[in-house]
Design an enzyme around this catalytic site. Sequence first.
Site, mmCIF file in Angstrom:
data_model
loop_
_atom_site.group_PDB
_atom_site.id
_atom_site.type_symbol
_atom_site.label_atom_id
_atom_site.label_comp_id
_atom_site.label_asym_id
_atom_site.label_seq_id
_atom_site.Cartn_x
_atom_site.Cartn_y
_atom_site.Cartn_z
ATOM 1 N NE ARG A 240 -4.180 -1.490 0.104
ATOM 2 C CZ ARG A 240 -4.496 -2.351 -0.649
ATOM 3 N NH1 ARG A 240 -3.327 -2.993 -1.354
ATOM 4 N NH2 ARG A 240 -5.729 -3.078 -0.594
ATOM 5 C CD GLU A 273 -0.864 17.915 -11.032
ATOM 6 O OE1 GLU A 273 -0.245 18.280 -10.085
ATOM 7 O OE2 GLU A 273 -0.633 17.347 -11.760
ATOM 8 C CG HIS A 298 -2.970 -1.045 -6.626
ATOM 9 N ND1 HIS A 298 -3.250 -0.305 -5.707
ATOM 10 C CD2 HIS A 298 -2.657 -2.363 -6.417
ATOM 11 C CE1 HIS A 298 -3.280 -1.252 -4.593
ATOM 12 N NE2 HIS A 298 -3.286 -2.319 -4.876
#
Length: 336
Positions: A240, A273, A298
């Site tokens: 993670r 952003e 991921h």
Amino acid sequence: MTLTVLEPEGLYPDTSLEQRIMGPSVRILQGACKASLAELPDALCEQADALMTLRMAVPAEQIARFPKLRVILRMGVGYDRVDRAAAAARGIKVCNVPDYGTQEVAEFAVLMALALRRGLTLYHDTQRDPSPARWGVMPHPAVRRQEVQTFGILGMGRIGTAAALRAKAFGYRVAFFDPALPNGADRAIGVTRCRTLDELLAKSDVLSIHCPLTRNTRGLIGERELRLLPQDAVVINTARGPILDIEALERVMREGHVAAAGLDVLPVEPPAEPVPALLRAYRDREEWLNGRLIVTPHIAFHTPQAWDDIRLKSAETMRDVLVEGLNTNVIPPDSD
């Protein structure tokens, strides 16, 4: 009594497999949510006895919209996207699917380390330049023989153990730190246990992160920890994003202490952003990063077989917990 299971993301083309596994006492409804559970109409939420989600967060304000809810199933290993405190306050069981994608994620972590340590990314990155100086051997701090390195594993669960076996097969010495693992488990596969995280870091030429994201592991690997790694270490994160301080990683890489990194996970996914400095440099193809960084979205878990496993094991877990009253893959509400 008919029980209603809601799968809000519409992940599969039908519910035939789920229906076969859960049985005739269960009605399965699919939604078409693209971003969040907030897209679900209240009328659908009010029917659900159980909820199955893959990518979507399940925060407290959404749990409150499900008056009948008894089970929340996260269709994956990590369960940090579910507000377990809010679920526990309502007596709702939270489950995960811990035994899918083990081989895929373990392989991906080791493959990232190998690609960086054997210069695969270096030569891939530099061959865009037609200069004759780019054709041939290029000395680089990330390149090193596997047999002279220690592959350090943070979190020795299913994936960490699978990664340890694969790293050993490539010649690495393997060490790990996992305070939750009973004594003796390391002896079965011939790896070295470290008593502290600092001990692991000090010997890890490759640090591969495989622990879950909890209140104790969030921000666990920061600048202090990265500087404890040996000079020219490689950092791999397929767990993670928030476990690793990516801004600190950029600093120690730019200074040259960490030679390279492989990141399948980021603190915010997809990136928004302001984009982390390391990712911005990567996107701008800054030369100092040649051969030093792999970023993937991921997807370490992904194979068609892993997707099949997610579906099957999710349905089996939901049957066990909702229909049969078992505690299969139930996460204790007071766990970290």
